[in-house]
Design an enzyme around this catalytic site. Structure first.
Site, short mmCIF file in Angstrom:
data_model
loop_
_atom_site.label_atom_id
_atom_site.label_comp_id
_atom_site.label_asym_id
_atom_site.label_seq_id
_atom_site.Cartn_x
_atom_site.Cartn_y
_atom_site.Cartn_z
N ASP A 1 0.91 -1.16 -0.07
CA ASP A 1 0.01 0.09 -0.01
C ASP A 1 0.78 1.27 0.14
OD1 ASP A 1 -2.35 -1.67 -0.01
OD2 ASP A 1 -2.57 -1.49 2.23
N GLY A 2 2.14 1.20 0.58
CA GLY A 2 2.97 2.49 0.70
C GLY A 2 3.19 2.64 -0.88
N ASN B 1 -5.10 9.56 1.88
CA ASN B 1 -5.70 8.75 3.04
C ASN B 1 -6.29 9.60 4.10
OD1 ASN B 1 -5.41 6.08 2.30
ND2 ASN B 1 -3.60 5.62 3.75
N ASP C 1 -4.34 13.54 22.00
CA ASP C 1 -2.87 13.26 21.41
C ASP C 1 -2.89 13.86 19.88
OD1 ASP C 1 -1.94 12.13 23.35
OD2 ASP C 1 -1.93 10.26 22.90
N ALA D 1 -11.23 6.34 1.27
CA ALA D 1 -10.24 5.46 0.86
C ALA D 1 -9.22 5.10 2.03
CB ALA D 1 -9.45 5.96 -0.39
N THR E 1 -9.92 3.08 6.41
CA THR E 1 -9.60 1.70 6.87
C THR E 1 -7.97 1.69 7.48
OG1 THR E 1 -8.98 0.83 4.78
CG2 THR E 1 -11.36 0.58 5.79
N ASN F 1 -7.27 5.93 10.58
CA ASN F 1 -8.53 6.21 11.09
C ASN F 1 -8.94 5.08 11.80
OD1 ASN F 1 -11.11 7.73 11.12
ND2 ASN F 1 -11.53 6.09 10.04
N LEU F 2 -9.23 3.77 11.18
CA LEU F 2 -9.59 2.80 11.76
C LEU F 2 -8.76 2.34 13.05
CD1 LEU F 2 -11.50 0.41 11.74
CD2 LEU F 2 -10.03 -0.83 10.00
N SER F 3 -7.45 2.48 13.00
CA SER F 3 -6.61 2.16 14.31
C SER F 3 -7.10 3.04 15.47
CB SER F 3 -5.11 2.51 13.90
OG SER F 3 -4.65 1.47 12.78
#
Length: 256
Positions: free
Chosen positions: A45-46, A115, A145, A153, A156, A159-161
């Protein structure tokens, strides 16, 4: 897909990805990305994010094959039938965020993110942030924090973390998600129309320094950022049938 469709292959700097690039280029022929009709990205993905940034504004379809680890944005790697897979691929159109960050020296930095844009504390003390939407203050003070503004896109990813919501790819929404919020303790974020302009001001910036990141581009010691989706820029991703971003995002929501 016609045999005269010109292909470019780009790869991450791993032996597996480079070996795949050489094998596919030998089998299917290649041109430079500037002259390609389709760009095939080989990595994780990177690499896909790097390729999307490099081709931003050019409208070239990008088809990724996973030679990395997670590969959420990528298709399965196979050498056979590449042109047939490209001909059958489904298209997803995504738009980037634009971040305008102001720092303590009076400079303004503009960056785009596929992202997310996020702010994060740069010291042992929590950040204090004020959040406005379309010019109206919606949260006078958020002690945390940091905070994330995410595209569908990117929903996930970071944001999901941070326990943010997963957004369907075609949803006209942005997710605003706090990172480790302290006050208001129960605030879990907001969903906004993707035409909204989000302004995040840093309070007590000298005492509580904050940095800002648009994907991989970082700005230190910001006083505030303005974030909005840039609908003038289209980026085209190609995915095999049954493995589109829409399908993957649905799978994530049901715990696959």
């Amino acid at each position: 897909m016609s045999e005269d469709i010109a292909l470019a292959f780009v790869a991450s700097q791993t032996p597996e990805a480079e070996a795949a690039r050489l094998a596919l280029a030998k089998r299917y022929g290649e041109v430079s990305p500037d002259h390609a009709d389709v760009i095939v990205a080989l990595g994780g993905d990177g690499l896909m994010l790097q390729t999307l940034h490099a081709q931003m504004g050019r409208g070239k379809p990008i088809y990724g094959m996973n030679r990395g680890s997670v590969g959420f944005l990528m298709n399965e790697y196979r050498e056979d039938d590449l042109r047939e897979r490209l001909a059958a691929a489904q298209r997803s159109v995504i738009h980037p965020l634009q971040m305008k960050a102001s720092d303590e020296k009076g400079r303004q930095t503009i960056r785009r993110a596929i992202n997310d844009v996020h702010l994060f504390r740069r010291s042992y003390q929590a950040a204090k942030l004020r959040i406005s939407v379309d010019g109206k203050v919606r949260m006078e003070e958020l002690i945390c924090d940091g905070v994330i503004v995410s595209t569908p896109a990117g929903s996930t990813a970071y944001n999901l973390s941070a326990n943010g919501p997963i957004l369907p790819l075609n949803a006209p929404l942005l997710a605003v998600t706090p990172i480790s919020p302290f006050r208001p303790r129960r605030w879990r974020g907001a969903l906004l129309p993707d035409r909204a302009r989000v302004t995040i001001a840093v309070l007590e910036a000298a005492k509580r320094p904050v940095g800002a990141v648009a994907d991989h581009a970082e700005v230190d010691e910001v006083l505030g950022v303005e974030v909005g989706m840039d609908h003038s820029v289209d980026m085209i991703l190609l995915h095999d049938p049954g493995h589109s971003l829409d399908e993957r995002i649905l799978n994530e929501q049901f715990g696959w």
